[in-house]
Write a protein that holds these residues in place. Structure first.
Motif, mmCIF file in Angstrom:
data_model
loop_
_atom_site.group_PDB
_atom_site.id
_atom_site.type_symbol
_atom_site.label_atom_id
_atom_site.label_comp_id
_atom_site.label_asym_id
_atom_site.label_seq_id
_atom_site.Cartn_x
_atom_site.Cartn_y
_atom_site.Cartn_z
ATOM 1 N N ASP A 1 38.633 52.963 -92.195
ATOM 2 C CA ASP A 1 37.450 53.230 -91.542
ATOM 3 C C ASP A 1 36.277 52.547 -91.831
ATOM 4 O O ASP A 1 35.400 52.035 -90.962
ATOM 5 C CB ASP A 1 37.043 54.829 -91.594
ATOM 6 C CG ASP A 1 38.116 55.579 -90.939
ATOM 7 O OD1 ASP A 1 38.888 55.039 -89.975
ATOM 8 O OD2 ASP A 1 37.984 56.684 -91.076
ATOM 9 N N PHE A 2 35.972 52.159 -93.315
ATOM 10 C CA PHE A 2 34.850 51.313 -93.662
ATOM 11 C C PHE A 2 35.013 49.868 -93.069
ATOM 12 O O PHE A 2 33.865 49.503 -92.626
ATOM 13 C CB PHE A 2 34.984 51.497 -95.296
ATOM 14 C CG PHE A 2 34.330 52.814 -95.912
ATOM 15 C CD1 PHE A 2 33.479 53.428 -95.113
ATOM 16 C CD2 PHE A 2 34.803 53.309 -97.007
ATOM 17 C CE1 PHE A 2 33.275 54.996 -95.656
ATOM 18 C CE2 PHE A 2 34.602 54.351 -97.754
ATOM 19 C CZ PHE A 2 33.687 55.105 -97.069
ATOM 20 N N THR A 3 36.026 49.311 -93.142
ATOM 21 C CA THR A 3 36.006 47.919 -93.084
ATOM 22 C C THR A 3 36.110 47.856 -91.385
ATOM 23 O O THR A 3 35.564 46.592 -90.904
ATOM 24 C CB THR A 3 37.381 47.278 -93.210
ATOM 25 O OG1 THR A 3 38.505 48.040 -92.987
ATOM 26 C CG2 THR A 3 37.445 46.999 -94.824
ATOM 27 N N SER A 4 36.189 48.855 -90.673
ATOM 28 C CA SER A 4 35.993 48.744 -89.141
ATOM 29 C C SER A 4 34.527 49.083 -88.854
ATOM 30 O O SER A 4 34.279 49.148 -87.592
ATOM 31 C CB SER A 4 36.909 49.533 -88.220
ATOM 32 O OG SER A 4 37.052 50.909 -88.612
ATOM 33 N N GLY A 5 33.611 49.386 -89.831
ATOM 34 C CA GLY A 5 32.277 49.695 -89.626
ATOM 35 C C GLY A 5 32.056 51.110 -89.294
ATOM 36 O O GLY A 5 30.999 51.306 -88.840
ATOM 37 N N SER B 1 26.731 54.820 -91.726
ATOM 38 C CA SER B 1 26.126 55.855 -90.868
ATOM 39 C C SER B 1 24.764 55.427 -90.338
ATOM 40 O O SER B 1 24.053 54.867 -91.274
ATOM 41 C CB SER B 1 26.078 57.159 -91.392
ATOM 42 O OG SER B 1 27.644 57.405 -91.680
ATOM 43 N N ASP B 2 24.145 55.965 -89.301
ATOM 44 C CA ASP B 2 22.955 55.735 -89.014
ATOM 45 C C ASP B 2 22.137 56.612 -90.065
ATOM 46 O O ASP B 2 22.378 57.595 -90.595
ATOM 47 C CB ASP B 2 22.433 55.908 -87.522
ATOM 48 C CG ASP B 2 22.705 57.288 -86.996
ATOM 49 O OD1 ASP B 2 22.379 58.491 -87.997
ATOM 50 O OD2 ASP B 2 23.268 57.654 -85.947
ATOM 51 N N ALA B 3 20.710 56.191 -90.084
ATOM 52 C CA ALA B 3 19.632 56.837 -90.955
ATOM 53 C C ALA B 3 19.597 58.201 -90.958
ATOM 54 O O ALA B 3 19.579 59.027 -91.763
ATOM 55 C CB ALA B 3 18.335 56.414 -90.751
#
Lengths: 448, 296
Positions: free
Chosen positions: A84-88, A326-328
């Motif tokens: 998940d992290f590597t796909s943003g 994640s967004d702010a």
């Protein structure tokens, strides 16, 4: 004189300001800008997460922030996060096992929480980082002197024993040392389809952490030298630990190399095995009358037996952090939840719901200590000088090393490899991994 | 008009080709590209350098890779002939046996293991072969009259036998159903004519039925070989590849390298490409030596 007066006045103003902030801060006000935000999380199918799930509605009601959690099997969680992290993407709340913190922090996937601690609108003045057991905050949530996560689901290895079975065999208490377990309790409690002890050893993190590393530490051994990072399984102490495990296998169920936590706990609950060393987190399962035949009258809980290196209990657990992708808005909402679920004021409710808090204060409560037999031995196991923060190395290479240890560790137990040959196989591969990572050439800091 | 007639087939084919390109060809080309580069998923700070055939050399020198290949070929070599033999036997029985209404029930029952997801099969196996409360040991205890306590999943050899048994249990029905449909192609008049020559079951099978069953047999061999070489879910839930590495088939090993621990996509892709070559060679061999049809 005038300068002193001025300094005093500034100090008083700052103190009053801080007091005013402490009095004025409220969760509802801090969460107001994030009302309606949905925060995603990955949870495990364990008591600590069920406890959190029971408390979440209260947080949602107070803040208007929705917590969406998905339950994932532990063995798939690291893989899920990395992909998940590597796909943003990835869950907004990052559940980091003690042995993933180096991997996640090195890759920049978790936000250093300092960013939120310094934000007066978000940081609860009652946060009190010092209120956590230092070993938990340092081990589960901190990497290279930066805090990335707050201790959430916290474990210590404990010894659970069946008082009634031990009494029937003529013992007045549990073994005090591993040696005593092997030489005195083992022979007397094994026979007729029953076994003295079961050490969860299934291939996977269970083998590498619960079985392999536990037996290394009890004899004073280690996987690598803490200063040079050179593998040390061939050392006399490490070999002593591995040989001890082989000797102890005589008194364990024959299929123990395929037993995971659930199987070991079940064997204990059904009365097949009277002594196990398991995580504190299994206390609710062991005391659940629907799952256990033992009953509280026959249950005993204490620290793990002493080894030749003293008390070296297994240490494990998870911190909760914030996803860098994640967004702010989601990051801020996620932080508010982490701060709330790990807060000192919520620790008692969390414990009563079946969780194991990382807060020191809650375990000073006489009612909690009296009700939960695991509390005193666990607190002792987490105390300074006893707990081993690097029970397993926490660097980014551990998941890779863990696979190698798990494969060869089970081979050693099965007698497919001798302890010496198995140690050499693991040492060679660990050395190759750490060389490639750059620890010996100085390209990478020796952190674990 | 002429141009339109020339273009129309391409327009109809385009969606299928596009889908194939996106879901089949692109990932294959990407895997080949990754196999020539450093590609550590869990360490995004390390650049994706071109490393020539270094990943392939790593694979070829890796004893664990060859161990997993050996186990997988053993798994294939033992389970597939048993599935075929049992499947053929079941198909023959269902075609001719004195089963009456049971035949219809048996055909439906054959579909049940096939409909089960491999993960569920693995979990069922874990319960069935549990040393203490599994139904297999319970049955053995009942038959022998003593506590057997066979450690199916804790002993390396028995764990391998266990995954074989679960594989055979789940996929023999597939062979049976394919053979059953293949047997419907055998002309009744040819069989009747042959019975004038011989009453031997084996002669009938060898000279009359088997030639008609060759396409079915080839299909079973190709599909099951490809499936067995890809086996992952059932074994992962049943044994996780253990104890030791006794049940670590090649796909579990590739997954371990590429999606666990090291997350080394470069080496895992090289392994996957080599496996693709092996699967293709085996499939071509089946077609070449067994099925001498028009396309062979």
């Amino acid at each position: 004189m005038k300068r002193t007066a001025l300094a005093l006045s500034a100090a008083v103003t700052a103190l009053l300001g801080a007091q005013a902030h402490a009095q004025s801060w409220s969760l509802a006000a801090a969460a107001a800008p994030y009302k309606g935000t949905t925060v995603s999380a990955i949870f495990l199918d364990r008591p600590g997460y069920k406890a959190a799930a029971a408390l979440i509605p209260q947080f949602e009601k107070e803040t208007g922030i929705k917590i969406n959690f998905e339950v994932v099997p532990y063995e798939s969680t690291n893989q899920r996060y990395v992909l998940d992290f590597t796909s943003g993407g990835g869950a907004d709340l990052v559940l980091s096992d003690v042995v993933w913190i180096g991997q996640f922090a090195d890759a920049g996937w978790m936000v250093p929480l300092d960013k939120f601690f310094k934000d007066p609108k978000l940081a609860d003045p009652a946060l009190n980082l010092k209120g956590f057991f230092p070993v938990l905050l340092n081990s589960f949530g901190t990497w290279n002197n930066k805090v990335y996560g707050l201790p959430f689901d916290n474990y210590s290895g404990l010894m659970y024993y069946n008082k009634c079975s031990l009494k029937a065999a003529g013992f007045s208490g549990p073994p005090k040392t591993w040696d005593e377990l092997l030489k005195v309790y083992g022979p007397k409690l094994t026979g007729g389809g029953k076994y003295a002890f079961a050490l969860q050893s299934r291939r996977g993190e269970t083998q590498s952490a619960d079985s392999f590393m536990r037996t290394l530490w009890l004899a004073g051994g280690s996987l690598i030298d803490p200063k040079t990072f050179q593998p040390t399984l061939g050392s006399a102490a490490s070999q002593r630990g591995l040989k001890f495990r082989q000797d102890l296998m005589k008194y364990m169920p024959p299929g123990v190399v395929d037993m995971d936590h659930n199987e070991v706990v079940n064997a204990f609950n059904q009365g097949t095995v009277p002594i196990i060393t398991e995580w504190s987190a299994f206390y609710p399962t062991i005391t659940d009358p629907k799952q256990s035949k033992i009953g509280l009258n026959c249950l005993g809980v204490t620290t793990e037996p002493l080894g030749s290196a003293g008390l070296k209990p297994a240490l494990g657990g998870f911190s909760l952090g914030v996803n860098s992708n994640s967004d702010a808005k989601k990051q801020a909402a996620a932080y508010l939840f982490i701060q709330w679920i790990t807060a000192e004021k919520n620790a008692k409710a969390y414990v009563q719901a079946g969780g194991v808090s990382g807060r020191q204060a809650v375990y000073k409560d006489p009612a909690i200590r009296a009700k939960y037999l695991y509390v005193d031995p666990m607190v002792k196991s987490w105390s300074a000088g006893t707990a081993v923060p690097a029970f397993r190395p926490r660097f980014a290479e551990w998941p890779q090393i863990s696979q190698i240890v798990a494969e060869n560790g089970t081979k050693i137990m099965l007698g497919q490899l001798s302890t010496v040959a198995g140690a050499k196989t693991i040492d060679d591969q660990v050395r190759a991994i750490l060389t490639k990572a750059g620890y010996y050439s100085g390209k990478k800091l020796k952190l674990q | 008009m002429h141009t339109q007639r020339r273009i129309t087939p391409f327009v109809f084919l385009a969606p299928a080709v596009l889908v194939l390109a996106v879901v089949g060809i692109y990932p294959l080309i990407f895997a080949a590209w990754v196999s020539l580069h450093t590609y550590l998923l869990a360490q995004p700070n390390i650049p994706h350098d071109f490393v020539w055939l270094s990943n392939y050399l790593t694979v070829l020198k890796d004893g664990s890779f060859w161990g997993a290949i050996g186990r997988t070929l053993l798994y294939l070599g033992v389970s597939l002939p048993i599935q075929i033999a049992l499947g053929l036997g079941i198909a023959m029985l269902l075609r001719r046996g004195p089963w009456g209404r049971l035949r219809g029930f048996a055909r439906v029952a054959l579909v049940i293991p096939l409909a089960m997801t491999p993960v569920v099969t693995g979990l069922i196996g874990r319960l069935m072969f549990n040393q203490d409360f599994g139904v297999v040991n319970f049955a053995l205890n009942s038959v022998t009259g003593q506590t057997v306590g066979t450690e199916w999943l804790g002993n390396p050899n028995l764990a391998f036998v266990t995954i074989l048994l679960m594989e055979i249990w789940q996929w023999t029905p597939f062979a049976a159903l394919i053979f059953l449909s293949g047997l419907t192609a055998v002309p009744v008049e040819v069989e009747e004519a042959a019975t004038l020559e011989t009453r031997s079951f084996w002669a009938m099978l060898r000279h009359i039925q088997l030639p008609f069953l060759l396409p079915a047999l080839t299909a079973i061999l190709i599909l099951r070989t490809a499936d067995i070489l890809k086996q992952f879910d059932m074994v992962y839930t049943l044994t996780s590849g253990g104890p030791g590495s006794s049940t670590e088939l090649i796909n579990l090993y590739i997954t371990r390298i590429g999606l666990r621990g090291a997350f080394d996509q470069g080496v895992a892709s090289a392994q996957a490409i080599l496996m693709l070559v092996l699967t293709t060679v085996l499939s071509r061999m089946y077609i070449r030596y067994l099925y001498r049809g028009d396309n062979a």
